[in-house]
Write an enzyme that holds these catalytic residues in place. Structure first.
Site, PDB file in Angstrom:
ATOM      1  N   CYS A 111      -1.966   6.174   0.448  1.00 54.92           N
ATOM      2  CA  CYS A 111      -2.609   5.128   1.249  1.00 54.92           C
ATOM      3  C   CYS A 111      -3.025   5.750   2.561  1.00 54.92           C
ATOM      4  CB  CYS A 111      -1.632   3.974   1.468  1.00 54.92           C
ATOM      5  SG  CYS A 111      -2.142   2.791   2.731  1.00 54.92           S
TER       6      CYS A 111
ATOM      7  N   VAL B 258       1.736  -2.819   3.824  1.00 53.13           N
ATOM      8  CA  VAL B 258       2.194  -1.501   4.268  1.00 53.13           C
ATOM      9  C   VAL B 258       1.073  -0.860   5.075  1.00 53.13           C
ATOM     10  CG1 VAL B 258       3.882  -1.084   2.446  1.00 53.13           C
ATOM     11  CG2 VAL B 258       1.478  -0.549   2.022  1.00 53.13           C
TER      12      VAL B 258
END
Length: 211
Positions: A19, A59
């Protein structure tokens, strides 16, 4: 909401395995040399602790004792202030403002294209790839102007930019020869041991570094 008892005694980061915005925070932590517990998360199936702590279930999420923070920009600035050495923002207010504006543009104009390439439809990925390449080439003078992004020393802006540059081969973006300053910029950061510590196993295989 207060952290669960299990998380109160250690700095803890909930992070996806690949990510670009989570990588941004992990790079800040690595640059600071801070020890922390990493909890890998599948964003499509967040763990119960994360659901309880963060109303968005997103997140990266950072837990520091009873403090819970989310959004990469908020977490990054908190870490820079919580662990002041080495500093990752300049002292001069004008320089700080310029870097904050650059990070805002990365967050709103660049990162969505990375995410479209990784998670979108074929058409969305192709459009994202085209636009991200355009943004990189338009920013070429900035990469030529200084050793780091808009600054003479590594800053929070590099922690946001470097994860994007690291992913370019995996995103299917091949830059022309005249864009070599972008690759040179990346290599200056990638060869730093702190950068390698910031990578998850899934991210380490996204590109090969030359020997």
């Amino acid at each position: 909401m207060a952290a669960s008892p299990r998380l109160r005694n250690a700095l803890t980061l909930f992070s996806a395995r690949d990510c670009v915005v989570c990588h941004r925070v992990r790079l800040v932590l690595a640059a600071k040399g801070v020890s922390y517990e990493l909890i890998p998360v599948d964003p499509t199936n967040p763990p119960e602790d994360l659901v309880d702590l963060n109303p968005y279930h997103s997140v990266p999420t950072l837990v520091d004792r009873d403090l819970v923070l989310y959004a990469a920009s908020v977490v990054s600035e908190f870490l820079d202030e919580r662990y002041p050495h080495p500093p990752l923002m300049p002292v001069d207010p004008l320089a700080r403002a310029r870097l904050r504006l650059a990070m805002l543009r990365l967050e709103h104009e660049w990162v969505p294209h990375v995410q479209a390439i990784q998670h979108g439809t074929k058409a969305q990925a192709e459009a994202g790839r085209k636009r991200l390449k355009e943004l990189l080439l338009a920013s070429l003078p900035l990469f030529k102007a200084s050793k780091f992004f808009l600054n003479t020393e590594m800053s929070l802006a590099d922690c946001a930019m470097a994860p994007i540059v690291w992913r370019l081969p995996a995103l299917g973006i091949a830059l022309p020869k005249e864009a070599k300053p972008i690759e040179d910029y990346g290599m200056r950061i990638f060869r730093n041991p702190g950068f390698m510590r910031s990578l998850t196993p899934e991210e380490k295989v996204l590109r090969e570094l030359p020997a």
